[in-house]
Write an enzyme that holds these catalytic residues in place. Structure first.
Site, PDB file in Angstrom:
ATOM      1  N   GLY A  57      -0.367  14.377  -1.353  1.00 48.47           N
ATOM      2  CA  GLY A  57      -0.018  13.171  -2.079  1.00 48.47           C
ATOM      3  C   GLY A  57       0.283  11.997  -1.157  1.00 48.47           C
ATOM      4  O   GLY A  57       0.278  12.125   0.069  1.00 48.47           O
ATOM      5  N   HIS A  84     -36.262  10.725 -21.194  1.00 50.43           N
ATOM      6  CA  HIS A  84     -36.448  12.165 -21.004  1.00 50.43           C
ATOM      7  C   HIS A  84     -37.357  12.406 -19.815  1.00 50.43           C
ATOM      8  O   HIS A  84     -38.376  11.731 -19.691  1.00 50.43           O
ATOM      9  CB  HIS A  84     -37.065  12.803 -22.258  1.00 50.43           C
ATOM     10  CG  HIS A  84     -37.389  14.259 -22.069  1.00 50.43           C
ATOM     11  ND1 HIS A  84     -36.409  15.233 -22.061  1.00 50.43           N
ATOM     12  CD2 HIS A  84     -38.578  14.893 -21.870  1.00 50.43           C
ATOM     13  CE1 HIS A  84     -36.986  16.412 -21.860  1.00 50.43           C
ATOM     14  NE2 HIS A  84     -38.298  16.230 -21.745  1.00 50.43           N
ATOM     15  N   GLY A 144       0.793  -1.215   0.000  1.00 48.66           N
ATOM     16  CA  GLY A 144       0.000   0.000   0.000  1.00 48.66           C
ATOM     17  C   GLY A 144       0.829   1.271   0.000  1.00 48.66           C
ATOM     18  O   GLY A 144       1.996   1.294  -0.409  1.00 48.66           O
ATOM     19  N   SER A 145       0.215   2.358   0.486  1.00 51.42           N
ATOM     20  CA  SER A 145       0.865   3.660   0.492  1.00 51.42           C
ATOM     21  C   SER A 145       0.488   4.411   1.758  1.00 51.42           C
ATOM     22  O   SER A 145      -0.377   3.976   2.523  1.00 51.42           O
ATOM     23  CB  SER A 145       0.454   4.464  -0.745  1.00 51.42           C
ATOM     24  OG  SER A 145      -0.951   4.733  -0.716  1.00 51.42           O
ATOM     25  N   GLY A 170      -7.794  16.406  -1.086  1.00 52.43           N
ATOM     26  CA  GLY A 170      -7.929  17.763  -0.588  1.00 52.43           C
ATOM     27  C   GLY A 170      -9.226  18.414  -1.007  1.00 52.43           C
ATOM     28  O   GLY A 170      -9.890  19.075  -0.198  1.00 52.43           O
ATOM     29  N   GLY A 174      -5.708  18.189  -4.887  1.00 54.38           N
ATOM     30  CA  GLY A 174      -6.042  16.970  -5.622  1.00 54.38           C
ATOM     31  C   GLY A 174      -7.347  16.390  -5.133  1.00 54.38           C
ATOM     32  O   GLY A 174      -8.172  17.078  -4.518  1.00 54.38           O
ATOM     33  N   VAL A 175      -7.549  15.104  -5.371  1.00 53.99           N
ATOM     34  CA  VAL A 175      -8.824  14.458  -5.053  1.00 53.99           C
ATOM     35  C   VAL A 175      -9.131  14.528  -3.557  1.00 53.99           C
ATOM     36  O   VAL A 175     -10.207  14.970  -3.147  1.00 53.99           O
ATOM     37  CB  VAL A 175      -8.807  12.985  -5.525  1.00 53.99           C
ATOM     38  CG1 VAL A 175     -10.073  12.265  -5.062  1.00 53.99           C
ATOM     39  CG2 VAL A 175      -8.690  12.922  -7.050  1.00 53.99           C
TER      40      VAL A 175
END
Length: 482
Positions: free
Chosen positions: A271, A447, A144-145, A186, A183-184
């Site tokens: 990040g 519609h 992971g990170s 934040g 980014g995403v």
């Protein structure tokens, strides 16, 4: 190497997150000798600190925003009162419920398949986990990170600096937060906190807000969010300092202008970095890229011709849950069946940001297409005057769709607008099937729905491609306001 205990196994998987769990299930199809090594607590990033708790916070923000905006529909709801403790109690309770599902699943695995501790490579086939030596025929790296925060900020701000993981441990909403990183993560958190009554400013070093790469859509994204959120982007320097129990953020523009503002907290959404630096890869013969990531084939997850595979956020490819799950299955299957390694097709790219308006990228992005050399055209639609979007009062944003010149094949799309999470899926499915723009236009459109805006963009794209019958500009089946 001082190891008091030795475990022999066919497949060792480092990490029990989304990718690791998928790898475990896939490897078990080939061998019962599988060992999963986890250094921390069980429960995926998504369940604990990512997609699920953030959407719980966003759901509360959407409810507050709906009440605040009810008057435009002639509905008087009274002043909005936000109970921060109740908001965070629900976030934590539901988060714990989601995490519980994951933990229960792992704890049902046989005890001999689980090992807690930090794993480090001793050589290509050997790991050291505390006092235990693990000798594995094949290894899957699924570590992971983690948030990537400047160390100077940590030293300067101490406990006034937080990351997204910390937000979901709050028992109450704070008064003010500086969010650094547009980014995403934040963008989602800054808007949610703002709508829940927290004083927020969103900072970014570049002019980009969110992940869209189409220049026109990126400019529109900045415009839309700047109209709602205090926003400082395109900065030469962001210098936070601690002052008592507060954080003062000094932001310097490229024109030399300076803005200072005081907050209770600084949320660093700057990040993420792969959890690769403490694995001892220097003790192996694995080939690494400039960032220390093992070089691998994303179709097989294999590192060169080694019996080592890599999956999930650690590979820095597409840090999304469904991608991590796919990569885990590919890595686990190939680790289990090695040396009979199989190439697996990957799904069409799909990414969604749960801001308001939402953001979606499906298939190839504008930047990817521009770099590829593929000849393509663009179809566009604005949601400002799109019928259903105006009815809902969510008429912001635009959609750009891309098609290949000569073949009419649909290549991808970028979108800022209502229902992007749903329209993005439809478009990703079309990319994966290899649909042409004409085939998409031949599909039914009800519609009034937001998807009629998609039809408008596809018709414009078809005209730009000079393919198929010429669409009627104002057709009878379109209905008013499409």
């Amino acid at each position: 190497m001082n190891a008091n205990h030795v475990i022999e196994t066919d497949v060792a998987i480092i990490g029990a997150g989304t990718a690791g769990m998928s790898a475990y299930r896939a490897a078990l199809e080939h061998t019962p000798r599988v060992l999963v090594i986890e250094r921390g607590v069980y429960g995926t990033t998504c369940a604990r600190v990512g997609c699920m708790p953030s959407k719980l916070l966003i759901a509360a923000a959407e409810a507050a925003h709906a009440v605040a905006g009810a008057a435009r529909f002639g509905v008087v709801a009274g002043p909005v009162a936000i109970d921060g403790r109740a908001v965070m109690a629900r976030v934590r309770s539901e988060r714990d419920r989601f995490v519980g599902f994951v933990v229960d699943a792992v704890q049902r695995w046989p005890a001999e398949h689980r090992l807690m501790g930090r794993a480090r490579f001793v050589d290509d086939h050997t790991l050291l986990v505390g006092a235990t030596q693990v000798r594995a025929q094949r290894i899957v790296i699924a570590t992971g990170s983690r948030p990537d925060v400047p160390e100077t900020w940590r030293a300067a701000l101490g406990d006034r600096l937080i990351v997204n993981d910390d937000v979901f441990e709050w028992t109450d909403l704070p008064r003010s937060v500086a969010v650094v990183g547009a980014g995403v993560i934040g963008l989602e958190l800054a808007q949610a906190l703002h709508r829940l009554g927290v004083r927020v400013r969103l900072y970014g070093r570049t002019d980009r807000v969110g992940p869209l790469t189409d220049p026109a859509l990126q400019a529109l994204t900045r415009q839309v969010f700047a109209a709602e959120l205090p926003l400082s982007t395109g900065l030469a320097q962001i210098e936070p300092r601690r002052d008592g129990d507060s954080v003062v953020v000094r932001a310097t523009g490229h024109d030399g202008s300076v803005h200072e503002e005081r907050f209770d907290w600084l949320l660093a959404a700057t990040g993420r970095r792969p959890n690769i630096d403490q694995l001892g890869l220097e003790h192996t013969t694995l080939p690494l890229d400039a960032d220390g990531i093992p070089l691998h084939d994303r179709r097989s997850a294999q590192v060169a011709d080694h019996p080592v595979f890599i999956a999930g956020d650690v590979n820095e490819d597409r840090p999304l849950l469904h991608e991590a799950a796919d990569e885990g299955r590919i890595a686990g299957d190939n680790a289990g069946r090695f040396p009979d390694v199989r190439m697996r097709p990957r799904r069409a790219p799909l990414a969604v940001v749960f801001s308001e308006p939402q953001i979606a990228l499906a298939g190839a992005s504008h930047a990817e297409l521009s770099a590829s050399g593929i000849a393509f055209e663009t179809g566009r639609v604005s949601f400002e005057d799109q019928g259903r979007s105006r009815v809902m009062g969510r008429n912001q944003g635009a959609l750009h769709v891309y098609g290949e010149v000569g073949t009419g094949r649909f290549l991808g799309a970028e979108m800022l607008g209502p229902a992007a999470e749903h329209i993005g899926h439809l478009l990703a499915w079309s990319v994966q099937r290899g649909d042409t723009v004409q085939q998409m236009l031949d599909s039914p459109f009800y519609h009034p729905v937001v998807e009629e805006g998609l039809r408008t963009a596809l018709r414009q794209l078809q005209r730009a491609l000079h393919m198929g019958p010429v669409p009627v500009e104002r057709c009878l089946d379109c209905g008013p306001g499409t």
